[in-house]
Design an enzyme around this catalytic site. Structure first.
Site, PDB file in Angstrom:
ATOM      1  N   HIS A  99       0.679  -1.470   0.208  1.00 26.33           N
ATOM      2  CA  HIS A  99       0.131  -0.314  -0.112  1.00 26.33           C
ATOM      3  C   HIS A  99       0.796   1.446  -0.242  1.00 26.33           C
ATOM      4  O   HIS A  99       1.987   1.434   0.189  1.00 26.33           O
ATOM      5  CB  HIS A  99      -0.492   0.105   0.851  1.00 26.33           C
ATOM      6  CG  HIS A  99      -0.699   0.130   2.522  1.00 26.33           C
ATOM      7  ND1 HIS A  99       0.363  -1.265   3.091  1.00 26.33           N
ATOM      8  CD2 HIS A  99      -0.171   1.178   3.681  1.00 26.33           C
ATOM      9  CE1 HIS A  99       0.550  -0.792   4.172  1.00 26.33           C
ATOM     10  NE2 HIS A  99       0.734   0.692   4.430  1.00 26.33           N
ATOM     11  N   CYS A 112       1.738   3.840  12.140  1.00 28.60           N
ATOM     12  CA  CYS A 112       2.755   3.327  10.674  1.00 28.60           C
ATOM     13  C   CYS A 112       2.908   4.257  10.251  1.00 28.60           C
ATOM     14  O   CYS A 112       2.567   5.653  10.097  1.00 28.60           O
ATOM     15  CB  CYS A 112       2.547   2.202   9.971  1.00 28.60           C
ATOM     16  SG  CYS A 112       1.161   2.267   9.340  1.00 28.60           S
TER      17      CYS A 112
END
Length: 660
Positions: A67, A178
Site C-alpha cells: 500500500h 505506521c
C-alpha cells in the site's frame, strides 16, 4: 466502499501473471490503470516499492497488504488478488495467498481513508479471510470485501459496561501508528483489542493514522494502569502518557504478538516500573527494538545533523549574502542595532551578515541538543544544549558538539533508570532530570573532556589549513566518494557535517573542504539528468521524467535527486556517481576553490573562490559519471536484452512476465 473495489479489480488466479511481490503489485496496479484509477503505472509502483522498503507488508495468516499514498492515484482504490501457490511478502509465517493492493491519493480525504482503515481491521478476522479464500468469482469477492468493510463496527472504542457490571481489573491505553497510516496502524489496533478481550483487560486505542486521530480523553489516560506504544513513527503528544508503565515496540509487534505486549505491561505495572524508571525512550528504538549499538548511534547522530542543517543553511547563506553585498570586511562592521543607515547597502549587508551569524551560532548547540533528544527524548534537550554551548565557549567546535550530545543523552538515560519514589515522578522531567543532567554535562565538558576535544579540534583545523598538493587532492577524492556513495544517506551527511562544522570558525582549509563537498554532491543528479538526455533509450519512461527534475535538483545541490535512479539500478548508478564525485572533489581541492556558503549550488557561484575553475571541476565530474553510467547500462543492455528499459516497457504493455 463499493466504489473502491469492483470485480474488474479482483484477480482470483494471480499466479498466472505473478510469482513475486513486485509482479503481484504490477498485475493489480495494471487493473487500476485500466480503470483510470492510476495515471502513471511506473511512478505508482515506485511509490509502492518505496513503502515496501520501509517495512515488509506481509502479515501472519497468509496476508500481503502492499500500500502507499501516491500522487499518481486519482481516487482511493483497492485491488485484490488470490494466489494458490503463495507469494512472499516478508511475513514470518510464510507466503501470502491473499494480496490487497491499497492505493490512496496523496491528498485523500478522511472518509475514504477511514474505510480503508476498516478493511485493515477486518483482515484480522479469520471468518472474513476464510470467506475470501472460498470466493468462487471476482464479483462475489468484491461484494464480500465491500459489504463486510462497510458493515465493520468501529473497534476503536471499548464497548460500554453493562449496568451493575464490575469494571475490568486492569486498564490499558495504546497508541498505534505506521509510516503510511493506512493499514498497519489499524491492524495493530484490532489485534491488541482482540487480545485484550481474551485476557479480560479493558483496552482503548488511539490510532494515529492517515484518517487523523482522536485524542484519548485525559480521564481515560489518567485511569489507565499501563500504556502500549506500537509505532514506527514518533508518537504525537507522547508526554500525555508520562509516568505510567509502558511497553514500546514497533507496529508489527502489535499485530503479531499482542498478548505478549499486554502481559508485559501488566508485569511492569506489578513491579511498579514507569516511564521514569525504564531505559531508552521510544525515539531511541522505535521500529525494530533489536537494533544494534552501531545502528542506534547512527540514528542518534543523524537526528542531530537533520535538525542542525536548517540552521546551517539559513545562517550560512545569510552570511554569504552579507559578504557578497558588503565585501570581505563586512565582518568588521558595527552592530546594526547601534548603527544602521537605511539608504546604505553596507548597512543592509551588515544586517544580513549579523542575522546569519546569530543563526549560525546555534549550529553546535542544536547538534548536541538533538543528538541527546534522539537518545533520551525531550529530557535530553536541556543538557544537550548546555553541553553544546560549553563546546562553543571552550572552542571545542563540531567535535565538542558531538561529544556533548552523546554525553547528555547517556546521562539522562542513566537517570531514567534510577527507581524513585512515586511522589517525585511528577517533577522528574521538569526539574530533577534537567538540573542533574545539566550540572553533570557542564562539569564534564568544562573540566574533564572539553579541553582535550578543543585541542583535537584545533589540530584538525591546523591540518586543514596546511593541506596542499597531493594531500589536498586525496582528501577531495575521499569527500567526493562519501558524498556520492549513499546520495543523501548517513555517509553523505557525515561528509557534509564535517564540511559545515569548519564554517563555524572558517579558515582557508575549511572553506576548500566546503567547496569540494558541495561540488561533489551536485554531480550525481546532474549526471543522471544528462544521461537521460543523451541516451534516453537506456532509461525507463519514469526515469526520463525524473531526469528533467534532476537538472534543477543537481544545480541546487540536492544530491537526493539521484536516488530514484540508484534505487532502480544501484550497481550501475552508484559506482558511476562515485567516480564523478571523486574527480570533482579532487579537482576542486587542486584548484584551491573556496566556499563560504553551506548550500545553494550554482546559485552561490559568485561567492566561490575561483568560480570558473569550480565550474570546470563540476563539469568534469558530471562528464565522468555520465559516461560511466551510459557504458554500464549499455553493457547490461547488450548482455541482457530482457533487462533493458525498452524490453521492460514492452513487456509491461503486453502484460507478459519479464522472464519471457
Amino acid at each position: 466502499m463499493s466504489e473502491m473495489i469492483t470485480a474488474e479489480l479482483v484477480d482470483l488466479e494471480i499466479d498466472r501473471s505473478a510469482g513475486t511481490k513486485e509482479a503481484a503489485a504490477r498485475a493489480l496496479a495494471e487493473r487500476m490503470v485500466a480503470l483510470g484509477r492510476v495515471t502513471d503505472l511506473e511512478g505508482f509502483l515506485a511509490d509502492v516499492a518505496a513503502r515496501e522498503a520501509q517495512m515488509p507488508t506481509g502479515l501472519d495468516g497468509g496476508i500481503g497488504i502492499p500500500h502507499c499514498r501516491s500522487a499518481h492515484v486519482t481516487e482511493p482504490t483497492l485491488a485484490f488478488g488470490r494466489s494458490a501457490a503463495g507469494i512472499d511478502f516478508g511475513a514470518p509465517d510464510g507466503p501470502a495467498d491473499l494480496i490487497f493492493l491499497i492505493a490512496a491519493p496523496a491528498g485523500a480525504d478522511d472518509a475514504h481513508l477511514t474505510i480503508l482503515s476498516s478493511l485493515a481491521r477486518q483482515l484480522m478476522d479469520e471468518e472474513f479471510t476464510g470467506a475470501l479464500r472460498g470466493a468462487s468469482d471476482p464479483a462475489s469477492a468484491a461484494a464480500l470485501i465491500s459489504g463486510d468493510t462497510a458493515a465493520a463496527p468501529d473497534a476503536g472504542q471499548p464497548s460500554p459496561e453493562a449496568p451493575g457490571e464490575e469494571p475490568p481489573a486492569f486498564r490499558i491505553v495504546a497508541v498505534t501508528s505506521c509510516p503510511t497510516g493506512i493499514a498497519h496502524t489499524y491492524m495493530a489496533a484490532e489485534s491488541l483489542e482482540n487480545a485484550a478481550r481474551e485476557a479480560g483487560v479493558e483496552l482503548t486505542v488511539e490510532t494515529q493514522g492517515s484518517a487523523g486521530f482522536t485524542r484519548l480523553g485525559p480521564e481515560v489516560i489518567a485511569a489507565a494502569d499501563g500504556v502500549v506504544f506500537a509505532h514506527d513513527v514518533p508518537v504525537r503528544e507522547k508526554e500525555r502518557f508520562a509516568g505510567k508503565p509502558t511497553v514500546d515496540v514497533g507496529v508489527k509487534a502489535g499485530i503479531s504478538r499482542p498478548a505478549e505486549l499486554i502481559a508485559e505491561v501488566r508485569a511492569k505495572a506489578a513491579r511498579g516500573e514507569t516511564t521514569a524508571d525504564v531505559g531508552p525512550s521510544p525515539v531511541d528504538n522505535a521500529g525494530d527494538s533489536g537494533d544494534g549499538y552501531g545502528t542506534k548511534l547512527r540514528k542518534w547522530l543523524m537526528s542531530g545533523v537533520s535538525y542542525m542543517v536548517p540552521f546551517v543553511a539559513a545562517g550560512g547563506l545569510l552570511i554569504a549574502l552579507g559578504f557578497a553585498i558588503g565585501g570581505w570586511k563586512i565582518d568588521k562592521a558595527p552592530s546594526v542595532a547601534e548603527h544602521f543607515v537605511w539608504t546604505d547597502t553596507t548597512s543592509w549587508a551588515a544586517l544580513l551578515f549579523q542575522i546569519g551569524g546569530l543563526a549560525f551560532a546555534f549550529l553546535v548547540p542544536v547538534l548536541a541538543g538533538y543528538i541527546a533528544y534522539g537518545m533520551a527524548d525531550r529530557p535530553g534537550l536541556v543538557p544537550g544544549f548546555v553541553g553544546g554551548s560549553v563546546a562553543v565557549t571552550i572552542n571545542a567546535g563540531f567535535l565538542g558538539g558531538l561529544a556533548a550530545g552523546l554525553i547528555a543523552g547517556a546521562v539522562v538515560m542513566g537517570i531514567q533508570r534510577v527507581k524513585i519514589p512515586a511522589v517525585l515522578r511528577g517533577i522528574m522531567p521538569v526539574v530533577v532530570i534537567p538540573l542533574i543532567s545539566s550540572a553533570v554535562v557542564g562539569f564534564l565538558m568544562f573540566l574533564v573532556i572539553g579541553k582535550p576535544i578543543a585541542e583535537l579540534q584545533s589540530a584538525l583545523t591546523d591540518w586543514l589549513e596546511g593541506l596542499s598538493g597531493a594531500n589536498a587532492i586525496i582528501l577531495g577524492v575521499i569527500l567526493g566518494l562519501m558524498m556520492c556513495f549513499d546520495l543523501g544517506g548517513p555517509l553523505n551527511k557525515v561528509a557534509y557535517a564535517f564540511a559545515v562544522g569548519g564554517l563555524a570558525n572558517p579558515t582557508e582549509g575549511s572553506l576548500k573542504v566546503m567547496a569540494a563537498v558541495m561540488a561533489a554532491g551536485m554531480v550525481p543528479p546532474l549526471a543522471m539528468a544528462l544521461a537521460t538526455t543523451v541516451r534516453g533509450r537506456l532509461f525507463t519512461k519514469t526515469e526520463r521524467e525524473n531526469g528533467k527534475a534532476a537538472w534543477f535538483l543537481g544545480a541546487s545541490f540536492i544530491t537526493e535527486g539521484a536516488i530514484p535512479f540508484a534505487a532502480a539500478d544501484p550497481l550501475r548508478v552508484i559506482p558511476a556517481s562515485m567516480a564523478g564525485g571523486a574527480v570533482t572533489g579532487a579537482l576542486s581541492m587542486a584548484f584551491g576553490c573556496t566556499l563560504r556558503a553551506p548550500h545553494g549550488g550554482i546559485f552561490v557561484v559568485p561567492l566561490i573562490g575561483q568560480p570558473l575553475l569550480y565550474l570546470v571541476a563540476i563539469v568534469a565530474g558530471v562528464g565522468v559519471s555520465t559516461a560511466a553510467v551510459i557504458l554500464l547500462k549499455g553493457a547490461r543492455k547488450t548482455g541482457s536484452p530482457e533487462g533493458s528499459a525498452t524490453a521492460d516497457e514492452a513487456a509491461t504493455d503486453k502484460r507478459v512476465p519479464a522472464a519471457v
